[in-house]
Design an enzyme around this catalytic site. Structure first.
Site, PDB file in Angstrom:
ATOM      1  CE  LYS C  79      -4.076   1.496   2.504  1.00 52.70           C
ATOM      2  NZ  LYS C  79      -4.717   1.461   3.831  1.00 52.70           N
ATOM      3  CB  SER C 154      -8.331   2.938   2.673  1.00 54.86           C
ATOM      4  OG  SER C 154      -7.134   2.849   3.545  1.00 54.86           O
ATOM      5  CB  SER C 178      -8.221   0.281   5.228  1.00 55.68           C
ATOM      6  OG  SER C 178      -8.799   1.987   5.749  1.00 55.68           O
TER       7      SER C 178
END
Lengths: 478, 90, 480
Positions: C79, C154, C178
Site C-alpha cells: 500500500k 482504503s 481498511s
C-alpha cells in the site's frame, strides 16, 4: 503596588548524548545546517518517536532536586501549532491533565537567605529547530531553517508567581543554574542552553509575558523595565493589556510582539505513539542513586568540614566550576580557608563581568587549581608575604607560570639569610646616620629604619628579623 | 448545534487550510451533520470509565546512544548553504 | 504454465525446487499487470526494474544453494502509505506526489529478508481515509469482480491487486477496516492484527492509536506466512509488544465456540446476512457451536472511531507544509501562514473534511465532550469484548453490512459512507485482531465473513479460517 513574577525556565539536557525521541546527537552547535537530523527529527512521514531513557532520568533528577513529586507514571502530549521551526507542526511536551502529570509537580526551592519559591511543574519536551534571517525577521525575504536543534531534550521549569523583586529572581536563577550544573544535566556555558520567560503583573492587573530574554542577567533588567512600565501606566490609570512582549536586547526594553500572535488553541491530546511510561516505585531510588552532591549540601560541607565562612562558601557553590576548582586546589595542599580566600577575593578580580554572565569564569585564565594551591602554600610557609603573593598571582594569571617559578625569577622570596639582611642593614645605617643617632633614644626612629630596610629589599625582608638586627646593631653602637 | 461558515473558516485557519467560499458552504453543512452524529457520545452511560492507555516500562525505553543518519533526509531543493528556505515570516 | 495464478506458498516452493525461476514468475506478473491495470487501476507505482533485479538475485541464491527465505520470490504489493526506501510513497496525495522516503518500513525490511519482492505500490484512498479507494489522486481503483463497483477501501489497491492476480499477497493498513473491507469486497483474505503485534514504523500515520499493518492474500496459508514474516516486536516502534509469534495454517482438530454478533446482522443487507447464516451452518456442521450474542456498545463505536481517527489525523497531517518535502511550489513571495494555507488546500476533499472535524473535536472546550468520551467508549468496548471472549473463542458477523456498491454512489454523502464501517471499527477501537475471509457470493458479488478474536489470539482466528477454507470453495479471483 504588589508585583507578582512567575518564571518559565528552559534548560537543554546537554548531559544526554542523543535527542529526546531519536538517536541524533544533542551536540548540534557548530555543525553545518541540517547535518544533525534523521527522518524522525525532520518529521518525515511514517517515523515514530522513541523516547530516551536517559532524558527521563535527567528530568527526574531535576524534578527531585527542586523538591517536586515525581509521579509513578508519565505521559506525553501533542501541543498543536504551526510554526516554521517545528518539523511536525506539533511539539511533543507534557501536560498536567486527565490524571497524568509531567515529570515533576508541586516542588519548592529555598534560595537567597531564607526565601523560597514554589515550583508548579517540571516537564520534558523537545526543542524546536532554529530560524535564521537575512537582516531582521521583519525584512528577510525568507526564513532559513536549520533543524539540527529540533528534538534536543528540554526541561521546562515553571514556578508559581512567587517573586516580587527582580533581585530575588536573579538569586533564584543563580541557584537554579548552580543546581543544574551540579546535577550535570546541562552545560549552562553553551549558548542558548538556558532560556527564561517571565510573567509579570502589578497591583492585581493583567499578566504580561516577557519572551526572548537570552541571558539570565537580562531577566533582571527586563523585569525592572517591565515593572516600571506597568507602574507608570497604572499610575496614569491606563489598563495593562494581557499580552506577550519581547525583550529587545539591543535597546534594553520590552516591546509589543510584531508577529501576529493569533489566539492560540493548542488542541492538546495524548501522544499515541509514546505509551504512558511506568516509572515504577524504583525510579526515585534510581534517580537519587545517580544524583551527585547538590549545592546546599556542598556549601554545608565547605563550612562545617573545611571551616569556610558562609559567604565564601556561597560564592564558591554559586558556580560549580568555582567550587570544583576549590576542591581540586584543596586536594593538592589542604589549606582550605587560604585557598578559598585567594579564589573568592583575588582570583575573581581577574574575571571580567562578561565572563561571569556567561558562567565561563575560568575559561580565559591561565591559572589552574595547582597555581592557587601553590600560592597558598608559599604564603602559609612564609616564603612570600601576602602583598608579594598578590603580585605573583597577577603574573601567573598573565603567563600561566607556576607561582614558585615567578618567585624564583623575580627573586621575590623572603630574605631570611642573616648575612644578606645584615648587609642591607649596614648600608641603611650608613645612609641614615642622623636617624641612627635619633633611634638610640627614640623607638619610632627604629621603625623608620625598618621601613628603609623593607624598601631596600622591595618588601622581601622578614620584618621581624630585620627589626631584631636593627636593635642589635643600635645596641652595639651605643 | 449549527456549524457556521465562520466557524469552518476558523477551523480552516487552525489547520492552515485555505477554503474557498464553495468549500465553506459545503463543509459547514456536512460538518454539522458529522458533529451531530458524534454527539451520540453524549449519551454514553458510563462517566467514570478510565480511558484506555497503553503503557511501557521505563527500563524498555531507548538507550542514550548517538547515531548519525547517513543520508540527507530532506527532499526539498529549496536550500541555501544547507539551510532550508522557507517562506518569509512577516 | 500461468505462473501469475500461483499462490504465495506455491511460488516459493516452485522457485526453491527450481520448477521455474523467480525472474520468469515476475516477468509473467508484470505482463499480467499490464493487461489488467487499465481495468482495475490497483497500482500507483510499478517497480519493474527493482522487482526483476531482486528476482535475479533470488535465482542466483537458489542456484548457489544459499537460503532464500520462506517467501522466496513471492510478489507482494505494498500500500502506498508504507515507505519503501528509494521508491516514491505518495499516499495517493498531491501533497506527497514527489516524496521518496530515505528509509524502509520495518515490515518492508522483514518481507525483503524473507525473500519477497515488492512488485509495486498499491492504490488507496488519500492518506488511507476512505472506504472505497475513490479518493485517490491517482484515480479510483475498480472492483475486479465488477469494474463498475468499488473495491472497498482504503486498501483497495491491495485487495484488488491480489484478486486480479497482479501479485500473490499484499500489505495494507487497517485503521477502521481498511484491509478487511476491500478484502471482503474483493473476495480475498485480509487481517487486522492485534494492536502492537506489527510494527508501524514506516507506515504514514493516519490514526496512530487505531491502525495496524496487515496482509491480504488468497489463501489462509499465504496470509499466515506474511504474518510470520512481519509480526513481532520492533525497537523502532514503542507501541509494539515484546513477542515473536509463529503461526500455523494447518486445518485444526479443534472446534470453536462462536458468537454471532446480532448487532452486526440486524443492520446488514439481508443478502449479506444470508451468507453469514449459511457460513454459521457450515461451521456448525463441522462441530463448532454457533450462537447469537449481543455487543451493546457497538451503538457508540462509529462516533468513537471517527472522533479519535479525525482528531489524530488532524495532528498527524499538520506536518505536510511543503517546506521539507512535498510537491513543486515555491514559497517565494509568501508569508508563511498564507503559504501553508495555500499549500494545504491541495489536500483532497475527504482529507480536508477529516482534518477540520478533527480540529473541531480537539479545540478548546470540546476535548472532554468528544475525545475523552471516545476513549471511554474504547474502554467499555474492550471490557464487553473481554467478557464475551470468556465464553466464545470467536465472534462472527459480516465484514461489511452491504454488498460492493456502485462507484460514485456514496461519495457525496460522508455520513452514509462512514456508516458502512460499523462492523469493522470495533476491532480497531478495542485493539483486538480480526480477519475477513471470503464467505460466498450474492448475485455475483463477494461477501466477506468477519471473525474476531481476543487480543493476540491470531492463531485461533487463523485456525477457524483454515477450517472454513477447507470445507468451502469460495472463488478468490474473477475472470478478467
Amino acid at each position: 503596588m504588589e508585583t507578582k513574577i512567575g518564571l518559565e525556565i528552559h534548560c537543554q539536557l546537554t548531559g544526554a548524548k542523543s535527542k529526546l525521541f531519536c538517536s541524533c546527537s544533542c551536540e548540534y552547535r557548530g555543525k553545518e545546517a541540517n547535518s544533525n537530523i534523521c527522518p524522525t527529527c525532520a518529521g518525515l512521514p511514517g517515523t515514530l518517536p522513541l523516547l530516551s531513557r536517559r532524558a527521563v532520568e535527567l528530568a527526574g533528577m531535576i524534578s527531585a532536586a527542586l523538591g517536586c513529586t515525581v509521579p509513578e507514571e508519565i505521559a506525553f502530549y501533542r501541543k498543536n501549532y504551526f510554526y516554521p521551526d517545528l518539523p511536525k507542526n506539533f511539539q511533543l511536551t507534557q501536560y498536567n491533565a486527565y490524571g497524568i502529570t509531567s515529570m515533576g509537580v508541586d516542588g519548592i526551592m529555598q534560595y537567597g537567605d531564607g526565601k523560597s519559591a514554589r515550583i508548579r511543574r517540571v516537564q520534558l519536551e523537545e526543542d524546536p529547530g532554529r530560524l535564521v534571517y537575512e537582516g531582521s525577521m521583519e525584512t528577510s525575504p525568507y526564513a532559513l531553517i536549520d533543524y539540527n536543534r529540533a528534538g534536543v531534550p528540554l526541561v521546562e521549569i515553571v514556578t508559581e508567581p512567587d517573586f516580587a523583586d527582580p533581585k530575588d529572581v536573579r538569586l533564584f536563577l543563580d541557584k537554579v543554574t548552580s543546581l543544574i550544573e551540579h546535577l550535570g544535566v546541562c552545560d549552562t556555558r553553551l549558548e542558548g542552553s538556558v532560556r527564561c520567560d517571565a510573567n509579570v503583573s502589578v497591583g492585581g492587573g493583567n499578566r504580561v509575558e516577557i519572551k526572548n530574554v537570552s541571558s539570565f542577567a537580562d531577566v533582571e533588567k527586563a523585569l525592572r523595565y517591565e515593572i516600571t512600565r506597568q507602574n507608570s501606566m497604572a499610575s496614569r490609570d491606563i489598563e495593562i493589556k494581557s499580552e506577550t512582549r519581547h525583550w529587545d536586547d539591543a535597546r534594553k526594553l520590552t516591546k509589543e510582539s510584531r508577529t501576529k500572535e493569533e489566539e492560540q488553541d493548542y488542541r492538546y491530546f495524548p501522544e499515541p505513539d509514546v505509551p504512558s511510561i511506568v516509572l515504577g516505585s524504583e525510579f526515585p531510588s534510581l534517580v537519587s542513586r545517580s544524583m551527585p552532591e547538590l549545592p546546599d549540601k556542598r556549601k554545608e560541607r565547605f563550612i562545617s568540614k573545611h571551616g569556610l565562612s558562609p559567604h565564601v562558601a556561597q560564592v564558591l557553590i554559586d558556580n560549580k566550576e568555582l567550587a570544583d576548582f576549590f576542591e581540586t586546589a584543596m586536594s593538592a595542599h589542604y589549606l582550605p580557608r587560604e585557598i578559598a580566600n585567594w579564589i573568592v577575593n583575588d582570583l575573581m578580580g581577574f574575571v571580567d563581568e562578561q565572563q561571569k554572565e556567561e558562567r565561563s569564569i575560568l575559561a580565559g585564565l591561565k591559572v589552574t587549581p595547582g597555581h592557587i594551591a601553590e600560592l597558598a602554600r608559599l604564603v602559609d610557609e612564609g616564603t612570600i608575604n601576602r602583598s608579594i603573593a598578590q603580585q605573583v598571582l597577577a603574573q601567573a594569571v598573565k603567563t600561566g607560570e607556576m607561582p614558585s617559578q615567578v618567585v624564583r625569577k623575580t627573586h621575590s622570596s623572603r630574605i631570611d639569610d642573616s648575612d644578606e639582611l645584615g648587609r642591607v642593614v649596614d648600608s641603611v645605617f650608613k645612609a641614615e646616620q642622623s636617624a641612627v643617632q635619633d633611634a638610640k633614644s627614640n623607638a619610632n626612629a627604629a621603625n623608620f629604619l625598618l621601613g628603609k630596610v623593607m624598601a631596600a629589599t622591595k618588601g622581601r625582608a622578614d620584618p621581624k628579623a630585620a627589626l631584631e638586627l636593627i636593635h642589635k646593631k643600635l645596641a652595639e653602637q651605643s | 448545534m449549527a456549524v457556521t461558515k465562520d466557524q469552518v473558516k476558523h477551523l480552516g485557519w487552525l489547520s492552515r487550510i485555505e477554503l474557498s467560499d464553495d468549500e465553506l458552504a459545503l463543509y459547514a453543512g456536512q460538518i454539522e451533520t458529522i458533529i451531530k452524529y458524534l454527539d451520540k457520545l453524549d449519551t454514553v452511560p458510563l462517566q467514570e470509565v478510565k480511558p484506555v492507555v497503553a503503557s511501557k516500562k521505563f527500563s524498555d525505553l531507548r538507550d542514550d546512544v548517538a547515531v548519525e543518519f547517513e543520508a540527507d533526509p530532506l527532499g526539498t531543493s529549496y536550500r541555501k548553504e544547507g539551510f532550508v528556505k522557507g517562506p518569509r515570516m512577516v | 504454465m500461468e505462473l501469475f495464478r500461483l499462490d504465495a506458498m506455491q511460488v516459493a516452493d516452485g522457485i526453491k525446487k527450481r520448477e521455474f525461476s523467480a525472474e520468469e514468475y515476475i516477468q509473467q506478473l508484470l505482463e499480467r499487470i499490464d493487461r489488467v491495470e487499465p481495468k482495475v487501476n490497483a497500482f500507483i507505482t510499478i517497480n519493474r526494474k527493482e522487482a526483476i533485479d531482486k528476482a535475479r538475485s533470488i535465482d542466483k541464491k537458489v542456484r548457489d544453494g544459499e537460503p532464500v527465505g520462506p517467501l522466496a520470490g513471492v510478489a507482494v504489493s505494498v500500500k502506498d502509505n508504507i515507505c519503501v526506501k528509494g521508491i516514491r510513497t505518495t499516499c495517493a496525495s498531491k501533497m506527497l506526489e514527489n516524496y521518496v522516503p530515505p528509509y524502509s518500513a520495518t515490515v518492508v525490511i522483514r518481507l525483503d529478508d524473507a525473500g519477497a519482492i515488492v512488485i509495486g505500490k498499491a492504490n488507496l484512498d488519500e492518506f488511507a481515509m476512505g472506504t472505497t479507494t475513490e479518493f485517490s489522486k491517482h484515480g479510483a481503483t475498480r472492483n475486479p469482480w465488477d469494474i463498475s463497483r468499488v473495491p472497498g477501501g482504503s486498501s483497495g489497491g491491495s485487495a484488488a491487486s491480489v484478486a486480479s492476480l497482479e501479485c500473490a499477497v499484499s500489505l495494507g493498513s487497517d485503521t477502521g477496516g481498511s484491509v478487511r473491507c476491500p478484502a471482503s469486497f474483493c473476495s480475498v483474505i485480509g487481517i487486522k492484527p492485534t494492536y502492537g503485534l506489527v510494527s508501524r514504523y514506516g507506515l504514514v500515520s493516519y490514526a496512530n492509536s487505531l491502525e495496524q499493518i496487515g496482509p491480504a492474500g488468497r489463501t489462509v496459508a499465504d496470509v499466515t506466512a506474511v504474518m510470520n514474516a512481519i509480526a513481532g516486536s520492533d525497537r523502532n516502534d514503542h507501541t509494539t509488544l515484546d513477542m515473536k509469534p509463529d503461526y500455523s495454517s494447518r486445518v485444526p482438530d479443534r472446534r470453536f465456540r462462536i458468537g454471532i454478533v446480532k448487532e452486526f446482522l440486524s443492520g446488514a443487507d439481508p443478502e449479506v446476512a444470508k451468507v453469514v447464516y449459511n457460513a454459521a451452518d457450515i461451521l456448525t456442521k463441522q462441530g463448532c457451536k454457533c450462537e447469537e450474542v449481543s455487543l451493546g456498545s457497538v451503538e457508540y463505536a462509529l462516533a468513537s472511531y471517527y472522533t479519535i481517527a479525525m482528531a489524530e489525523a488532524s495532528s498527524n497531517l499538520a506536518r505536510y507544509d511543503n517546506v521539507r518535502y512535498g510537491f513543486e511550489m515555491s514559497s517565494e513571495g509568501y508569508e508563511w501562514n498564507s503559504y501553508y494555507a495555500k499549500v494545504r488546500s491541495n489536500f483532497g476533499e475527504e482529507v480536508k473534511r477529516r482534518i477540520i472535524v478533527g480540529s473541531y473535536v480537539l479545540s478548546s472546550g470540546y476535548y472532554g465532550k468528544y475525545y475523552l468520551k471516545a476513549q471511554q467508549v474504547r474502554s467499555i468496548l474492550k471490557q464487553e469484548l473481554k467478557s464475551l471472549f470468556k465464553t466464545y473463542d470467536l465472534l462472527m458477523g459480516p465484514t461489511m453490512p452491504i454488498l460492493p456498491f456502485k462507484m460514485g454512489e456514496k461519495i457525496d454523502d460522508p455520513i452514509k459512507m462512514y456508516l458502512v464501517d460499523i462492523d469493522t471499527v470495533v476491532a480497531n477501537l478495542a485493539g483486538t485482531p480480526a480477519i475477513s475471509i471470503p464467505g460466498g457470493f450474492s448475485g455475483g458479488l463477494p461477501v466477506g465473513l468477519q471473525l474476531m478474536a481476543d487480543e493476540f489470539q491470531e492463531q485461533t482466528m487463523l485456525d477457524a479460517a483454515s477450517l472454513f477454507e477447507s470445507v468451502t470453495h469460495v472463488q478468490r479471483s474473477p475472470d478478467l
